[in-house]
Write a protein that holds these residues in place. Structure first.
Motif, PDB file in Angstrom:
ATOM      1  N   ARG A  69       0.401 -11.540  24.402  1.00 59.22           N
ATOM      2  CA  ARG A  69      -0.761 -12.104  25.086  1.00 59.22           C
ATOM      3  C   ARG A  69      -0.883 -11.539  26.508  1.00 59.22           C
ATOM      4  NH1 ARG A  69      -4.408 -16.168  25.567  1.00 59.22           N
ATOM      5  NH2 ARG A  69      -4.446 -17.310  27.522  1.00 59.22           N
ATOM      6  N   ARG A  70       0.236 -11.492  27.210  1.00 57.16           N
ATOM      7  CA  ARG A  70       0.252 -10.969  28.577  1.00 57.16           C
ATOM      8  C   ARG A  70      -0.194  -9.495  28.596  1.00 57.16           C
ATOM      9  NH1 ARG A  70       4.969 -12.652  29.462  1.00 57.16           N
ATOM     10  NH2 ARG A  70       6.101 -10.763  29.025  1.00 57.16           N
ATOM     11  N   ASP A 116     -10.512 -16.460  27.456  1.00 53.41           N
ATOM     12  CA  ASP A 116      -9.395 -15.847  28.184  1.00 53.41           C
ATOM     13  C   ASP A 116      -9.850 -14.718  29.100  1.00 53.41           C
ATOM     14  OD1 ASP A 116      -7.497 -17.491  26.878  1.00 53.41           O
ATOM     15  OD2 ASP A 116      -7.390 -16.099  25.183  1.00 53.41           O
ATOM     16  N   VAL A 117     -10.891 -13.999  28.682  1.00 48.15           N
ATOM     17  CA  VAL A 117     -11.307 -12.819  29.437  1.00 48.15           C
ATOM     18  C   VAL A 117     -12.496 -13.060  30.360  1.00 48.15           C
ATOM     19  CG1 VAL A 117     -10.380 -11.246  27.705  1.00 48.15           C
ATOM     20  CG2 VAL A 117     -12.769 -11.947  27.579  1.00 48.15           C
ATOM     21  N   ILE A 156     -10.802  -7.675  22.579  1.00 46.77           N
ATOM     22  CA  ILE A 156     -10.610  -8.925  21.829  1.00 46.77           C
ATOM     23  C   ILE A 156     -10.569  -8.635  20.334  1.00 46.77           C
ATOM     24  CG2 ILE A 156     -11.617 -11.160  21.243  1.00 46.77           C
ATOM     25  CD1 ILE A 156     -12.786 -11.217  24.096  1.00 46.77           C
ATOM     26  N   TRP A 209      -2.083  -7.895  26.336  1.00 47.11           N
ATOM     27  CA  TRP A 209      -3.512  -7.774  26.004  1.00 47.11           C
ATOM     28  C   TRP A 209      -4.395  -8.258  27.145  1.00 47.11           C
ATOM     29  CZ3 TRP A 209      -5.479  -4.610  22.726  1.00 47.11           C
ATOM     30  CH2 TRP A 209      -4.740  -4.190  21.628  1.00 47.11           C
ATOM     31  N   LEU A 210      -3.932  -9.238  27.908  1.00 40.57           N
ATOM     32  CA  LEU A 210      -4.692  -9.660  29.094  1.00 40.57           C
ATOM     33  C   LEU A 210      -4.755  -8.526  30.118  1.00 40.57           C
ATOM     34  CD1 LEU A 210      -3.567 -13.368  29.593  1.00 40.57           C
ATOM     35  CD2 LEU A 210      -5.907 -12.561  29.202  1.00 40.57           C
ATOM     36  N   LEU A 227      -6.178 -13.316  21.926  1.00 42.73           N
ATOM     37  CA  LEU A 227      -7.105 -13.554  23.036  1.00 42.73           C
ATOM     38  C   LEU A 227      -8.441 -14.068  22.511  1.00 42.73           C
ATOM     39  CD1 LEU A 227      -6.852 -10.429  25.389  1.00 42.73           C
ATOM     40  CD2 LEU A 227      -5.756 -12.635  25.663  1.00 42.73           C
ATOM     41  N   THR A 228      -9.081 -14.893  23.322  1.00 40.45           N
ATOM     42  CA  THR A 228     -10.421 -15.364  23.002  1.00 40.45           C
ATOM     43  C   THR A 228     -11.352 -14.969  24.149  1.00 40.45           C
ATOM     44  OG1 THR A 228     -10.113 -17.508  24.083  1.00 40.45           O
ATOM     45  CG2 THR A 228      -9.507 -17.367  21.741  1.00 40.45           C
ATOM     46  N   CYS A 231      -7.141  -6.843  19.449  1.00 43.13           N
ATOM     47  CA  CYS A 231      -5.918  -7.655  19.457  1.00 43.13           C
ATOM     48  C   CYS A 231      -6.014  -8.825  18.498  1.00 43.13           C
ATOM     49  CB  CYS A 231      -5.586  -8.139  20.860  1.00 43.13           C
ATOM     50  SG  CYS A 231      -6.660  -9.430  21.503  1.00 43.13           S
ATOM     51  N   THR A 267      -8.396 -12.592  17.521  1.00 39.55           N
ATOM     52  CA  THR A 267      -8.693 -13.847  18.217  1.00 39.55           C
ATOM     53  C   THR A 267      -7.509 -14.793  18.228  1.00 39.55           C
ATOM     54  OG1 THR A 267      -9.670 -14.706  16.194  1.00 39.55           O
ATOM     55  CG2 THR A 267     -11.175 -13.747  17.810  1.00 39.55           C
ATOM     56  N   ALA A 296      -7.315  -6.082  28.808  1.00 34.90           N
ATOM     57  CA  ALA A 296      -8.680  -6.601  28.987  1.00 34.90           C
ATOM     58  C   ALA A 296      -9.102  -6.522  30.452  1.00 34.90           C
ATOM     59  CB  ALA A 296      -8.762  -8.049  28.490  1.00 34.90           C
TER      60      ALA A 296
END
Length: 131
Positions: free
Chosen positions: A76-77, A116-117, A104, A79-80, A112-113, A107, A109, A83
Protein backbone atom coordinates in the motif's frame (compact mmCIF):
# COMPACT_ATOMS: atom_id res chain seq x y z
CA UNK A 1 35.93 -24.14 -8.26
CA UNK A 2 32.44 -25.55 -7.73
CA UNK A 3 31.12 -25.52 -4.20
CA UNK A 4 29.95 -28.98 -3.33
CA UNK A 5 26.80 -29.15 -1.26
CA UNK A 6 26.04 -25.44 -1.36
CA UNK A 7 22.38 -24.82 -0.75
CA UNK A 8 21.81 -27.92 1.34
CA UNK A 9 19.60 -27.60 4.38
CA UNK A 10 21.46 -26.22 7.37
CA UNK A 11 24.30 -24.63 5.40
CA UNK A 12 24.79 -20.87 5.52
CA UNK A 13 24.80 -18.88 2.30
CA UNK A 14 28.43 -18.29 1.27
CA UNK A 15 29.52 -14.66 1.50
CA UNK A 16 29.35 -12.76 -1.77
CA UNK A 17 32.72 -11.79 -3.23
CA UNK A 18 31.07 -8.48 -4.19
CA UNK A 19 30.79 -5.70 -1.63
CA UNK A 20 27.20 -4.62 -2.35
CA UNK A 21 27.36 -1.42 -0.31
CA UNK A 22 30.51 -0.32 -2.18
CA UNK A 23 28.88 -1.18 -5.50
CA UNK A 24 25.77 0.82 -4.57
CA UNK A 25 27.79 3.87 -3.49
CA UNK A 26 29.83 3.68 -6.69
CA UNK A 27 26.80 3.39 -8.97
CA UNK A 28 24.95 6.21 -7.21
CA UNK A 29 28.09 8.35 -7.30
CA UNK A 30 28.34 8.10 -11.07
CA UNK A 31 24.88 9.58 -11.59
CA UNK A 32 24.21 6.87 -14.19
CA UNK A 33 23.20 3.22 -14.27
CA UNK A 34 20.27 3.79 -11.95
CA UNK A 35 18.64 0.51 -12.95
CA UNK A 36 21.69 -1.24 -11.50
CA UNK A 37 21.26 0.75 -8.29
CA UNK A 38 17.61 -0.36 -8.13
CA UNK A 39 18.75 -4.00 -8.34
CA UNK A 40 21.33 -3.39 -5.63
CA UNK A 41 18.72 -1.83 -3.35
CA UNK A 42 16.60 -4.95 -3.89
CA UNK A 43 19.66 -7.06 -3.03
CA UNK A 44 19.69 -5.32 0.34
CA UNK A 45 15.94 -5.83 0.73
CA UNK A 46 15.33 -2.08 0.49
CA UNK A 47 12.25 -2.19 -1.72
CA UNK A 48 11.03 1.31 -0.79
CA UNK A 49 14.33 2.93 -1.79
CA UNK A 50 14.35 0.82 -4.97
CA UNK A 51 10.86 2.04 -5.88
CA UNK A 52 11.76 5.68 -5.11
CA UNK A 53 14.73 5.49 -7.46
CA UNK A 54 12.81 3.53 -10.11
CA UNK A 55 10.14 6.24 -10.17
CA UNK A 56 12.81 8.68 -11.36
CA UNK A 57 14.18 6.46 -14.15
CA UNK A 58 11.55 3.88 -15.06
CA UNK A 59 8.03 4.15 -13.58
CA UNK A 60 7.11 0.77 -15.11
CA UNK A 61 9.91 -0.83 -13.10
CA UNK A 62 8.59 0.87 -9.94
CA UNK A 63 5.16 -0.66 -10.58
CA UNK A 64 6.74 -4.07 -11.15
CA UNK A 65 8.60 -3.86 -7.83
CA UNK A 66 5.42 -2.81 -6.02
CA UNK A 67 3.55 -5.76 -7.53
CA UNK A 68 6.21 -8.12 -6.18
CA UNK A 69 5.74 -6.98 -2.58
CA UNK A 70 4.04 -9.58 -0.40
CA UNK A 71 3.56 -7.40 2.68
CA UNK A 72 0.17 -5.66 2.56
CA UNK A 73 1.24 -2.49 4.39
CA UNK A 74 4.40 -2.15 2.35
CA UNK A 75 2.48 -2.74 -0.89
CA UNK A 76 0.00 0.00 0.00
CA UNK A 77 2.80 2.41 0.93
CA UNK A 78 4.63 1.71 -2.36
CA UNK A 79 1.51 2.19 -4.48
CA UNK A 80 0.76 5.46 -2.67
CA UNK A 81 4.27 6.64 -3.61
CA UNK A 82 3.62 5.68 -7.23
CA UNK A 83 0.24 7.45 -7.26
CA UNK A 84 1.75 10.58 -5.72
CA UNK A 85 4.49 10.56 -8.35
CA UNK A 86 1.91 10.16 -11.13
CA UNK A 87 -0.12 13.08 -9.75
CA UNK A 88 2.96 15.31 -9.50
CA UNK A 89 3.64 14.84 -13.21
CA UNK A 90 1.73 17.85 -14.56
CA UNK A 91 1.24 17.45 -18.31
CA UNK A 92 -2.31 18.71 -18.31
CA UNK A 93 -5.39 18.19 -16.17
CA UNK A 94 -6.90 15.14 -17.77
CA UNK A 95 -3.52 13.51 -18.14
CA UNK A 96 -2.81 13.71 -14.39
CA UNK A 97 -6.16 12.19 -13.46
CA UNK A 98 -5.78 9.48 -16.11
CA UNK A 99 -2.33 8.57 -14.78
CA UNK A 100 -3.59 8.32 -11.19
CA UNK A 101 -6.58 6.23 -12.26
CA UNK A 102 -4.23 3.92 -14.16
CA UNK A 103 -2.23 3.44 -10.95
CA UNK A 104 -5.40 2.44 -9.09
CA UNK A 105 -6.33 0.02 -11.87
CA UNK A 106 -2.82 -1.41 -11.93
CA UNK A 107 -2.56 -2.08 -8.20
CA UNK A 108 -6.19 -3.08 -7.72
CA UNK A 109 -8.92 -1.59 -5.57
CA UNK A 110 -7.98 -3.97 -2.77
CA UNK A 111 -4.75 -1.94 -2.37
CA UNK A 112 -5.78 1.65 -3.22
CA UNK A 113 -9.09 3.40 -3.76
CA UNK A 114 -9.95 6.77 -5.25
CA UNK A 115 -10.31 8.18 -1.72
CA UNK A 116 -6.67 7.25 -1.03
CA UNK A 117 -5.36 9.29 -3.94
CA UNK A 118 -7.65 12.34 -3.76
CA UNK A 119 -5.16 14.33 -1.63
CA UNK A 120 -2.59 13.99 -4.45
CA UNK A 121 -4.86 15.40 -7.15
CA UNK A 122 -5.01 19.07 -8.07
CA UNK A 123 -8.03 21.11 -7.00
CA UNK A 124 -9.23 21.39 -10.58
CA UNK A 125 -9.69 17.61 -11.03
CA UNK A 126 -13.23 16.79 -12.03
CA UNK A 127 -15.21 13.88 -10.62
CA UNK A 128 -16.33 13.06 -14.19
CA UNK A 129 -12.73 12.28 -15.07
CA UNK A 130 -12.79 9.33 -12.64
CA UNK A 131 -15.68 7.59 -14.40
Amino acid sequence: PPRGGAGEAGEAEPPSPLDLSFALRTVLGTGRHFRSAVKLYMGFGLRQQAVELALKVDPALARELAHESTDGDEKRRLWLMIAKSAAADEHGRKDVVAKVVSVIKDCGTDVLTIEDVLPFLPDFASIDEFK
